[in-house]
Design a protein around this motif. Structure first.
Motif, PDB file in Angstrom:
ATOM      1  N   TRP A 200       0.815  -1.211   0.000  1.00  0.00           N
ATOM      2  CA  TRP A 200       0.000   0.000   0.000  1.00  0.00           C
ATOM      3  C   TRP A 200       0.853   1.267   0.000  1.00  0.00           C
ATOM      4  O   TRP A 200       0.364   2.357  -0.344  1.00  0.00           O
ATOM      5  CB  TRP A 200      -0.970   0.002   1.186  1.00  0.00           C
ATOM      6  N   ALA A 201       2.134   1.123   0.337  1.00  0.00           N
ATOM      7  CA  ALA A 201       3.046   2.272   0.266  1.00  0.00           C
ATOM      8  C   ALA A 201       3.693   2.397  -1.101  1.00  0.00           C
ATOM      9  O   ALA A 201       4.489   3.310  -1.332  1.00  0.00           O
ATOM     10  CB  ALA A 201       4.124   2.144   1.337  1.00  0.00           C
ATOM     11  N   GLY A 202       3.371   1.463  -2.022  1.00  0.00           N
ATOM     12  CA  GLY A 202       3.854   1.576  -3.389  1.00  0.00           C
ATOM     13  C   GLY A 202       5.079   0.752  -3.736  1.00  0.00           C
ATOM     14  O   GLY A 202       5.630   0.881  -4.829  1.00  0.00           O
ATOM     15  N   ALA A 203       5.523  -0.117  -2.825  1.00  0.00           N
ATOM     16  CA  ALA A 203       6.724  -0.918  -3.079  1.00  0.00           C
ATOM     17  C   ALA A 203       6.437  -2.054  -4.058  1.00  0.00           C
ATOM     18  O   ALA A 203       5.314  -2.554  -4.155  1.00  0.00           O
ATOM     19  CB  ALA A 203       7.260  -1.488  -1.777  1.00  0.00           C
ATOM     20  N   HIS A 204       7.481  -2.472  -4.782  1.00  0.00           N
ATOM     21  CA  HIS A 204       7.433  -3.678  -5.602  1.00  0.00           C
ATOM     22  C   HIS A 204       7.981  -4.817  -4.751  1.00  0.00           C
ATOM     23  O   HIS A 204       9.108  -4.741  -4.251  1.00  0.00           O
ATOM     24  CB  HIS A 204       8.282  -3.512  -6.863  1.00  0.00           C
ATOM     25  N   LEU A 205       7.200  -5.875  -4.587  1.00  0.00           N
ATOM     26  CA  LEU A 205       7.554  -6.947  -3.658  1.00  0.00           C
ATOM     27  C   LEU A 205       8.116  -8.175  -4.353  1.00  0.00           C
ATOM     28  O   LEU A 205       7.645  -8.587  -5.419  1.00  0.00           O
ATOM     29  CB  LEU A 205       6.328  -7.349  -2.837  1.00  0.00           C
ATOM     30  N   ILE A 206       9.119  -8.738  -3.714  1.00  0.00           N
ATOM     31  CA  ILE A 206       9.683 -10.030  -4.094  1.00  0.00           C
ATOM     32  C   ILE A 206       9.590 -10.883  -2.839  1.00  0.00           C
ATOM     33  O   ILE A 206      10.041 -10.459  -1.766  1.00  0.00           O
ATOM     34  CB  ILE A 206      11.154  -9.894  -4.538  1.00  0.00           C
ATOM     35  N   ILE A 207       9.001 -12.067  -2.936  1.00  0.00           N
ATOM     36  CA  ILE A 207       8.737 -12.847  -1.729  1.00  0.00           C
ATOM     37  C   ILE A 207       9.206 -14.290  -1.872  1.00  0.00           C
ATOM     38  O   ILE A 207       9.363 -14.808  -2.982  1.00  0.00           O
ATOM     39  CB  ILE A 207       7.242 -12.842  -1.365  1.00  0.00           C
ATOM     40  N   SER A 208       9.402 -14.918  -0.707  1.00  0.00           N
ATOM     41  CA  SER A 208       9.777 -16.331  -0.685  1.00  0.00           C
ATOM     42  C   SER A 208       9.343 -16.945   0.635  1.00  0.00           C
ATOM     43  O   SER A 208       9.433 -16.301   1.691  1.00  0.00           O
ATOM     44  CB  SER A 208      11.287 -16.485  -0.858  1.00  0.00           C
ATOM     45  N   ASP A 209       8.867 -18.172   0.563  1.00  0.00           N
ATOM     46  CA  ASP A 209       8.491 -18.911   1.769  1.00  0.00           C
ATOM     47  C   ASP A 209       8.385 -20.388   1.407  1.00  0.00           C
ATOM     48  O   ASP A 209       8.114 -20.733   0.246  1.00  0.00           O
ATOM     49  CB  ASP A 209       7.155 -18.401   2.321  1.00  0.00           C
ATOM     50  N   THR A 222      -1.019  -8.729  -3.815  1.00  0.00           N
ATOM     51  CA  THR A 222      -0.040  -7.647  -3.995  1.00  0.00           C
ATOM     52  C   THR A 222       0.693  -7.641  -5.331  1.00  0.00           C
ATOM     53  O   THR A 222       1.430  -6.692  -5.623  1.00  0.00           O
ATOM     54  CB  THR A 222       1.025  -7.716  -2.883  1.00  0.00           C
ATOM     55  N   GLY A 223       0.534  -8.700  -6.123  1.00  0.00           N
ATOM     56  CA  GLY A 223       1.273  -8.785  -7.380  1.00  0.00           C
ATOM     57  C   GLY A 223       2.747  -9.075  -7.179  1.00  0.00           C
ATOM     58  O   GLY A 223       3.566  -8.818  -8.072  1.00  0.00           O
ATOM     59  N   ALA A 224       3.112  -9.625  -6.022  1.00  0.00           N
ATOM     60  CA  ALA A 224       4.514  -9.907  -5.707  1.00  0.00           C
ATOM     61  C   ALA A 224       5.107 -10.951  -6.641  1.00  0.00           C
ATOM     62  O   ALA A 224       4.410 -11.842  -7.137  1.00  0.00           O
ATOM     63  CB  ALA A 224       4.638 -10.384  -4.263  1.00  0.00           C
ATOM     64  N   VAL A 225       6.408 -10.845  -6.864  1.00  0.00           N
ATOM     65  CA  VAL A 225       7.163 -11.862  -7.598  1.00  0.00           C
ATOM     66  C   VAL A 225       7.596 -12.928  -6.593  1.00  0.00           C
ATOM     67  O   VAL A 225       8.130 -12.600  -5.526  1.00  0.00           O
ATOM     68  CB  VAL A 225       8.397 -11.243  -8.281  1.00  0.00           C
ATOM     69  N   ILE A 226       7.370 -14.182  -6.925  1.00  0.00           N
ATOM     70  CA  ILE A 226       7.732 -15.276  -6.031  1.00  0.00           C
ATOM     71  C   ILE A 226       9.058 -15.885  -6.474  1.00  0.00           C
ATOM     72  O   ILE A 226       9.228 -16.234  -7.643  1.00  0.00           O
ATOM     73  CB  ILE A 226       6.648 -16.376  -6.019  1.00  0.00           C
ATOM     74  N   LEU A 227       9.990 -16.007  -5.540  1.00  0.00           N
ATOM     75  CA  LEU A 227      11.257 -16.684  -5.785  1.00  0.00           C
ATOM     76  C   LEU A 227      11.398 -17.875  -4.841  1.00  0.00           C
ATOM     77  O   LEU A 227      10.719 -17.947  -3.812  1.00  0.00           O
ATOM     78  CB  LEU A 227      12.439 -15.729  -5.569  1.00  0.00           C
ATOM     79  N   SER A 228      12.294 -18.778  -5.185  1.00  0.00           N
ATOM     80  CA  SER A 228      12.561 -19.914  -4.306  1.00  0.00           C
ATOM     81  C   SER A 228      13.306 -19.435  -3.063  1.00  0.00           C
ATOM     82  O   SER A 228      13.850 -18.323  -3.032  1.00  0.00           O
ATOM     83  CB  SER A 228      13.407 -20.955  -5.036  1.00  0.00           C
ATOM     84  N   THR A 229      13.352 -20.275  -2.051  1.00  0.00           N
ATOM     85  CA  THR A 229      14.052 -19.910  -0.814  1.00  0.00           C
ATOM     86  C   THR A 229      15.550 -19.752  -1.043  1.00  0.00           C
ATOM     87  O   THR A 229      16.233 -19.073  -0.283  1.00  0.00           O
ATOM     88  CB  THR A 229      13.805 -20.960   0.275  1.00  0.00           C
ATOM     89  N   GLU A 230      16.081 -20.363  -2.104  1.00  0.00           N
ATOM     90  CA  GLU A 230      17.503 -20.234  -2.426  1.00  0.00           C
ATOM     91  C   GLU A 230      17.779 -18.938  -3.184  1.00  0.00           C
ATOM     92  O   GLU A 230      18.820 -18.300  -3.002  1.00  0.00           O
ATOM     93  CB  GLU A 230      17.983 -21.419  -3.281  1.00  0.00           C
ATOM     94  N   GLU A 231      16.829 -18.534  -4.027  1.00  0.00           N
ATOM     95  CA  GLU A 231      17.050 -17.377  -4.898  1.00  0.00           C
ATOM     96  C   GLU A 231      16.755 -16.041  -4.233  1.00  0.00           C
ATOM     97  O   GLU A 231      17.256 -15.004  -4.676  1.00  0.00           O
ATOM     98  CB  GLU A 231      16.187 -17.512  -6.162  1.00  0.00           C
ATOM     99  N   ILE A 232      15.955 -16.027  -3.183  1.00  0.00           N
ATOM    100  CA  ILE A 232      15.538 -14.756  -2.586  1.00  0.00           C
ATOM    101  C   ILE A 232      16.726 -13.937  -2.096  1.00  0.00           C
ATOM    102  O   ILE A 232      16.735 -12.707  -2.203  1.00  0.00           O
ATOM    103  CB  ILE A 232      14.530 -14.994  -1.436  1.00  0.00           C
TER     104      ILE A 232
END
Length: 369
Positions: A200-209, A222-232
């Protein structure tokens, strides 16, 4: 020294230099194997969460609870909460082994300490669990009822959000999150809330879990990009926010980082203190974890004040995390050492001169309900 409690509950002290009291808690009848660690009560009674986790053995559990308890001492010192540093771990799988009987036996052990250690929720321990614990002992905070603050996750997330803003201010001379890339490692309860605030503050998110279902849910929101736990950890970003388990910043992972700052809510992010020097040498700004993630502590500690809990006072005090971090960045820059060392030095100074020492005893308002 061991003392017998109800049934087969035993409390046995473990002597470790530099710690006031460490207690092994056992009750084989209910499968309880726990450690309560009191690092320092110089400033006030100790307060810290209960981590329920399937540690491979007691040695690893002991090492973790000692690191966590010490971090709580500095967290309280630097957030000016006037509490000592304590923590507890229960060696168990919370998804399989956590029972009413186990939690009740642990609660009895806490009660035996007569307020030396005040417990709260943590990884593997929910607000509902601490509510159950409160039926045996009043020495607990973060309860889901009108006299307490409930789950502190949103306050921890808000403090982390403010910490990320402080890092951006230091790097770019602007705390604006619009268009900034933030990589979040771990989207548990706090990480998930943090991601929503950042979105909501306008950030572009990259996430992993490890939980891909949770990643997909957050991506949908949020439209976040998902990466693997190794790539984050290799993600090119403005800020890396570690929000999972500790020890993620070490000699193996730091060379992989492609961020300008590390600012997240995980406890004990550095495997060793020297890892902070390595971050500094690479020009990566580090927001000391025991400052940036203090929002939860600040929130629940207000339950124990004479006037009782207030979410407005909690919010306003958590907001100060931004200013506290800016002071630490300045101290580190002026002395040409890491922000971690700056924070520890500041905490040591407050501890040595007992600045902020608690005068009023804690008020357990919920005990009268």
């Amino acid at each position: 020294m061991a003392q017998a409690c109800e049934k087969t509950l035993t409390l046995e002290e473990i002597s470790v230099s530099g710690y006031e009291k460490i207690i092994r808690v056992l009750n084989p009848e209910v499968g309880l194997h726990a450690i309560i660690c009191i690092h320092s009560s110089v400033i006030g009674p100790t307060l810290g969460g209960i981590r329920i986790y399937p540690y491979p053995n007691e040695e690893i559990a002991l090492k973790d609870v000692m690191r966590l308890a010490k971090a709580m001492t500095y967290k309280s010192l630097l957030s000016e909460c006037s509490w000592g540093g304590g923590k507890a771990v229960i060696i168990a799988d919370p998804k399989v082994d956590k029972t009413k009987e186990l939690l009740s036996a642990f609660a009895e052990a806490v009660h035996q300490l007569k307020g030396e250690y005040i417990c709260a929720e943590d990884v593997g321990c929910s607000p509902e669990d601490v509510l159950l614990i409160s039926k045996t002992t009043p020495y607990v905070v973060g309860l889901p009822h009108e006299k307490s603050s409930g789950n502190p996750a949103i306050f921890t997330a808000w403090g982390t959000f403010r910490g990320i803003q402080s890092a951006l201010k230091k790097i770019y001379n602007s705390s604006d999150l619009e268009g900034r890339k933030i990589a979040i490692q771990g989207i548990g309860t706090v990480g998930f809330e943090l991601a929503r605030l950042l979105f909501w503050a306008g950030a572009h998110l990259i996430i992993s879990d490890l939980d891909q279902k949770r990643c997909l849910e957050l991506q949908q929101l949020t439209g976040a990009v998902i990466l693997s736990t190794e790539e984050i950890l290799k993600a090119e970003c403005d800020v890396l926010a570690p929000c999972a388990m500790g020890g993620i910043l070490n000699s193996r992972t730091i060379p992989l980082l492609r961020c300008l700052a590390v600012a997240g809510c995980a406890n004990n992010q550095l495997l060793n203190d020297s890892d902070a020097d390595e971050l500094a040498s690479r020009g990566i700004l580090y927001a000391p974890d025991f400052i940036i993630n203090a929002g939860g502590l600040i929130n629940v500690s207000l339950e124990l004040e004479a006037e009782g809990y207030s979410p407005i006072r909690a919010r306003n005090r958590v907001n100060r995390i931004y200013d506290q971090l800016m002071v630490i960045y300045k101290i580190a820059e002026q002395n040409r050492f890491s922000t971690h060392r700056a924070a520890l030095s500041f905490g040591d100074y407050r501890l040595k001169y007992q600045i902020g020492k608690r005068i009023e005893p804690p008020y357990f308002h919920h005990a009268s309900m």
